[in-house]
Write a protein that holds these residues in place. Sequence first.
Motif, PDB file in Angstrom:
ATOM      1  N   GLN A   1      -2.842  -0.093 -14.977  1.00 63.63           N
ATOM      2  CA  GLN A   1      -2.650  -0.345 -13.546  1.00 63.63           C
ATOM      3  C   GLN A   1      -1.597  -1.432 -13.331  1.00 63.63           C
ATOM      4  O   GLN A   1      -0.792  -1.355 -12.406  1.00 63.63           O
TER       5      GLN A   1
ATOM      6  N   ARG B   1       0.831  -1.191   0.000  1.00 63.89           N
ATOM      7  CA  ARG B   1       0.000   0.000   0.000  1.00 63.89           C
ATOM      8  C   ARG B   1       0.871   1.248   0.000  1.00 63.89           C
ATOM      9  O   ARG B   1       0.631   2.197  -0.742  1.00 63.89           O
ATOM     10  N   SER B   2       1.933   1.244   0.811  1.00 63.28           N
ATOM     11  CA  SER B   2       2.747   2.455   0.886  1.00 63.28           C
ATOM     12  C   SER B   2       3.542   2.672  -0.408  1.00 63.28           C
ATOM     13  O   SER B   2       3.743   3.802  -0.840  1.00 63.28           O
TER      14      SER B   2
ATOM     15  N   GLN C   1       1.656   0.016 -13.391  1.00 63.19           N
ATOM     16  CA  GLN C   1       2.000   0.693 -12.139  1.00 63.19           C
ATOM     17  C   GLN C   1       2.457  -0.311 -11.082  1.00 63.19           C
ATOM     18  O   GLN C   1       3.350  -0.029 -10.290  1.00 63.19           O
TER      19      GLN C   1
ATOM     20  N   SER D   1      -5.851  -1.519  -4.643  1.00 67.28           N
ATOM     21  CA  SER D   1      -5.803  -2.280  -3.401  1.00 67.28           C
ATOM     22  C   SER D   1      -4.795  -3.418  -3.529  1.00 67.28           C
ATOM     23  O   SER D   1      -4.756  -4.107  -4.544  1.00 67.28           O
TER      24      SER D   1
ATOM     25  N   ASP E   1       1.130   7.476  -6.027  1.00 67.69           N
ATOM     26  CA  ASP E   1      -0.203   8.068  -6.125  1.00 67.69           C
ATOM     27  C   ASP E   1      -1.177   7.158  -6.868  1.00 67.69           C
ATOM     28  O   ASP E   1      -1.975   7.624  -7.688  1.00 67.69           O
ATOM     29  N   CYS E   2      -1.069   5.866  -6.625  1.00 69.30           N
ATOM     30  CA  CYS E   2      -1.955   4.933  -7.327  1.00 69.30           C
ATOM     31  C   CYS E   2      -3.016   4.434  -6.363  1.00 69.30           C
ATOM     32  O   CYS E   2      -2.713   4.102  -5.225  1.00 69.30           O
ATOM     33  N   ASP E   3      -4.207   4.347  -6.866  1.00 65.62           N
ATOM     34  CA  ASP E   3      -5.315   3.908  -6.042  1.00 65.62           C
ATOM     35  C   ASP E   3      -5.648   2.456  -6.366  1.00 65.62           C
ATOM     36  O   ASP E   3      -6.635   2.158  -7.017  1.00 65.62           O
TER      37      ASP E   3
ATOM     38  N   LEU F   1       2.476   1.852  -3.395  1.00 70.48           N
ATOM     39  CA  LEU F   1       1.522   2.351  -4.385  1.00 70.48           C
ATOM     40  C   LEU F   1       1.157   3.803  -4.069  1.00 70.48           C
ATOM     41  O   LEU F   1       0.929   4.601  -4.980  1.00 70.48           O
ATOM     42  N   GLN F   2       1.144   4.127  -2.776  1.00 74.76           N
ATOM     43  CA  GLN F   2       0.870   5.519  -2.403  1.00 74.76           C
ATOM     44  C   GLN F   2       1.977   6.438  -2.901  1.00 74.76           C
ATOM     45  O   GLN F   2       1.722   7.546  -3.361  1.00 74.76           O
ATOM     46  N   ARG F   3       3.204   5.946  -2.808  1.00 76.67           N
ATOM     47  CA  ARG F   3       4.340   6.719  -3.328  1.00 76.67           C
ATOM     48  C   ARG F   3       4.115   7.085  -4.781  1.00 76.67           C
ATOM     49  O   ARG F   3       4.590   8.089  -5.283  1.00 76.67           O
TER      50      ARG F   3
ATOM     51  N   THR G   1       6.415  11.865 -10.441  1.00 77.10           N
ATOM     52  CA  THR G   1       6.614  11.577  -9.020  1.00 77.10           C
ATOM     53  C   THR G   1       7.966  10.912  -8.787  1.00 77.10           C
ATOM     54  O   THR G   1       8.711  11.279  -7.876  1.00 77.10           O
TER      55      THR G   1
END
Lengths: 505, 322
Positions: free
Chosen positions: A149, A126-127, A152, A137, A133-135, A129-131, A189
């Motif tokens: 996706q 999760r972290s 990503q 799960s 900026d991907c949503d 993917l957050q780096r 990013t």
Amino acid sequence: MSDNHHILTARDITKKFGGITALDHVTIDVHKGKVNVVVGENGAGKSTLMKILSGVYPEYGGDLFVNGEKVNFSNPKEAMQKGIAIIHQELNLVPYLSVAANIFLGREIVNAMGMLDFKKMNGLTRSLLQRLDCDISPTTLVSDLRVGQQQQVEIAKALLEEAKVVIMDEPTSAITDSEVENLFKVIATLKKQGVSILYISHKLDELFKIADRFIGLRDGKMVGTIEDADRATKDDLIRLMVGRDLKNLYVKEESPIGEEVLRVEGISLPKDRTKSGFLVKDVSFSVRKGEVLGIFGLMGAGRTELLETLFGLHPKLMTGKIYIDGEEVKIKSVMDAVNLGMGLVPEDRKEDGLVLQMQVSKNISMASIDQTVKNGFLNDRLESKLAKSYMADLKIKASSEKQRSGNLSGGNQQKVVLSKWLATTPRILFLDEPTRGIDVNAKNEIYHLINDLAKKGLGVLVVSSELPEIMAISDRILVMGESRITGVFNQKEASEDAIMNAAIS
Amino acid sequence: MSIKNTLLKFQSIIALLVMCIVLTIMSDKFLTPENGWNIMRQISVNVCISVGMTLVILTRGIDLSVGSILAFSGAVAAGLLKYGVAMPSLNIYVGFTVLGALLAGLAVGGGLGLFNGWMITRFKVPPFVATLAMLTIARGATMLWTGGFPITGLGEDFAFIGTGWFLGIPMPVWITAIVVAIAVVVTKKTKFGRYVYAIGGNESAARLSGLNISKIKVWVYALAGILAAVGGIILTSRLDSAQPNAGFSYELDSIAAVVIGGTSLSGGRGSIMGTVQGALIIGVLNSGLVLLNVSPFWQQIIKGFVILVAVIMDRVNHPNED
């Protein structure tokens, strides 16, 4: 080499495949924290270079340096350990595993019991993917993700390994426009976080959006760089990509051009039944007897799909009309196409052109086997005779007509495929990248053969992504881009710049 | 080097000869005419099936249903011969001659094979799955047809097929020899045979050469069904009985014969004569182990290892295939 700005340097890289030089003393630098874009035609050596940089090809001439330290990768894992990750055109994820399971594949975290620690892996995923900026799960199955996706996820996987350089090989070729926007955000990013990008593409418009600098490759050689991408123009880039010379190698002889043999109107091939996208869109053209019609386009432009459609490989999906000798014909299968006097030399001769384990003679007679049948049985003597006549005509080098086709060189294999079709006495011949992967002399022989066939009155369609080649051998050139025809040129009025411009517009 | 190549090329014949010599030394009952004909008679059913299996495997397919098809076609032939078809409500009774029953048995085998081919080409069901389904379907049909009991007492004429002699040679051997001879000519000398090899060697290239892949494959599975029926008729005749569980696991013996005979499971390479040699090796091994009083349990283990050795040798011969 201990320049702080150069995270990755390739010096004097040379790579040969058999007799063919794919890279010839190429030297490039990857600048830290920048988007370094490699441009060049198909076959310029871009992908080969990327594969060397990422450890896929461990054998090459020259040296690689990471942060000034000389390295020698024997596999992609070693490159990864030095911080170099590659995102291939074809994504390498396991479809029925979750996002987190894919990211941690081969480096799973286990708890004290030796069981998979899902909580930890999902959290880390999760972290990551957050780096970006991907949503997405972490527990979603990869097969449920869209291609963009999935890409990503691949990038996140590279980040897990703390990649310093991410190589992206044509990353936008398979994703939609909105996904491209997302990808560019991800790239921005990454850049902010100090990751360097090495990016291959030939879609010029998108390159201007993200590139910091350009590196030009042509014929396996480095031809120059543009350091300030913001100030570069489209013409500058085209100049980097084109400019090869083939004229002294091959001069086309004029052949008398007769009446129209093939005309197609409004040919379209949707991607699937939903008709949401097209591989070939509304293509119309005609070919006359004795004419060589070149079809130029970059990868993914729809050229191969066009030939396949005309050759009866997509009868259920295609729309449009085909006329042979002025009469409309229905082509429902390859058999129909062959019976109407068409032949197709496919792009990948090993996968689609030849039965490699079969003798040369058996491959030559494959599409016209009836002429070797006598009293209902195959006749060895007739078959050998047929094969020998084409082997002599096309100067096929083989120990005998009984030699296994797989043992021949690329050029000779290609001539066997050509012979197979010539033995059917076709009126229309489609050649898809007929000189891919064969050496210069064999290329030249193929060019002359094409010329001879035209002189005999065949209508010849040649698909090629090599600009000098298509300009040298064609009477007319059709340019395809994004599934459509984007330009038509007569040989005399064609220029490399104009053709390339049409192909990428 | 060339000696090595020659040895590799004739590896199955050499293996066969070595086995025969060893068995001759170890048992005085091995090298006798009776035992020879016995072995030939015993392998004839397997050879018939395996000829069909070779064609299937040459196209890069597999046919798991041959054992069940064998049972059903044998049972149909036996049932029709013995009871005919009666429809009391219409006051119709159709009796069958031996020839009629045979043709019906062959038609059933061919029909089921055709169905396999149709599933595989029309609906893209993988051959493994399509023929696995047929394995249970045809077995169930056999049970239904026979009611779970053997059909016996089929008459002398019918028994001649499996037990008779002609010109000093057993009938099953004649039939098998004819099947093999035709198959060799078909694979080597006809368009159909050439196309079978081409499809297995590179289906995509074959399609782009204008071959009708589906038609050829349907024919191949139909032939496999017909040849299973031939085996079924020989077996039924020899036993004078159509057993509901006849041919159980015969598909495995058949695949073993094909593989030992050097046909590649990835298609495009192999031969009918190779398969005949494979079946002979299995037959001689079976017979020898029985003569040497090896326990049936050990026999199975040994047979398994023979298959492994054969395939490993094949890998040595063709290292570049996947």
